[in-house]
Design an enzyme around this catalytic site. Structure first.
Site, PDB file in Angstrom:
ATOM      1  N   LYS A 287      42.578  28.201  51.009  1.00 46.65           N
ATOM      2  CA  LYS A 287      43.161  27.027  51.640  1.00 46.65           C
ATOM      3  C   LYS A 287      44.667  26.990  51.454  1.00 46.65           C
ATOM      4  CE  LYS A 287      39.021  24.252  51.145  1.00 46.65           C
ATOM      5  NZ  LYS A 287      38.346  23.249  50.360  1.00 46.65           N
TER       6      LYS A 287
ATOM      7  N   PHE B  78      30.891  26.654  49.913  1.00 43.65           N
ATOM      8  CA  PHE B  78      32.221  26.622  50.490  1.00 43.65           C
ATOM      9  C   PHE B  78      32.128  26.073  51.896  1.00 43.65           C
ATOM     10  CE2 PHE B  78      30.359  30.726  51.353  1.00 43.65           C
ATOM     11  CZ  PHE B  78      30.560  30.884  52.709  1.00 43.65           C
ATOM     12  N   SER B  79      33.261  25.600  52.387  1.00 43.81           N
ATOM     13  CA  SER B  79      33.296  25.162  53.778  1.00 43.81           C
ATOM     14  C   SER B  79      34.732  25.234  54.274  1.00 43.81           C
ATOM     15  CB  SER B  79      32.767  23.733  53.924  1.00 43.81           C
ATOM     16  OG  SER B  79      33.588  22.837  53.227  1.00 43.81           O
ATOM     17  N   GLY B  80      34.891  25.729  55.487  1.00 44.44           N
ATOM     18  CA  GLY B  80      36.197  25.762  56.142  1.00 44.44           C
ATOM     19  C   GLY B  80      37.254  26.564  55.408  1.00 44.44           C
ATOM     20  N   GLY B  81      38.389  26.720  56.036  1.00 43.30           N
ATOM     21  CA  GLY B  81      39.550  27.352  55.423  1.00 43.30           C
ATOM     22  C   GLY B  81      39.407  28.828  55.137  1.00 43.30           C
TER      23      GLY B  81
END
Length: 121
Positions: A17, A35-38
């Site tokens: 991120k 985890f999510s995104g980035g």
């Protein structure tokens, strides 16, 4: 696809991120958590046994090569069994940060994903 990584990040999703992925052509995220995104590139989660219990993911150091072979469903750190055993022998788990209440009880009873992620009653 086979990829190699040479950096171990204790909180890889946070590092991604912050822009580490912007400086590299390809990044793979390998984590024992969620985890999510980035992220950019391969994202592999829920590795087990977890780093907190001395799983191989917690023994990786900066500069170690991790081979990811997606077609063959395989992740391998390029270390000898002797090197892994030496690191495992020096492993000391961190003490729990929460020692009272329901969360502490859950943490003491929950098993690793490789053993079913169930509670030991």
């Amino acid at each position: 696809m086979i990829a190699s990584a040479t950096v171990a990040c204790p909180d890889a999703s946070d590092q991604l991120k912050k822009g580490i992925s912007a400086t590299l052509e390809s990044v793979a995220l390998i984590t024992d958590g969620r985890f999510s995104g980035g992220t950019r590139g391969a994202c592999i989660g829920h590795i087990s046994p977890e780093a907190a219990v001395g799983g191989p993911i917690g023994l990786i150091k900066d500069g170690d090569i991790v081979e990811i072979d997606i077609p063959n469903n395989k992740i391998e750190v390029k270390l000898t069994d002797a090197e892994l055993a030496e690191r495992k022998a020096g492993f000391k788990p961190k003490p729990p940060t929460i020692t009272k209440g329901c969360l502490a009880k859950y943490a003491s009873m929950a098993t690793s994903a490789d053993t079913g992620a169930v509670l030991k009653w």
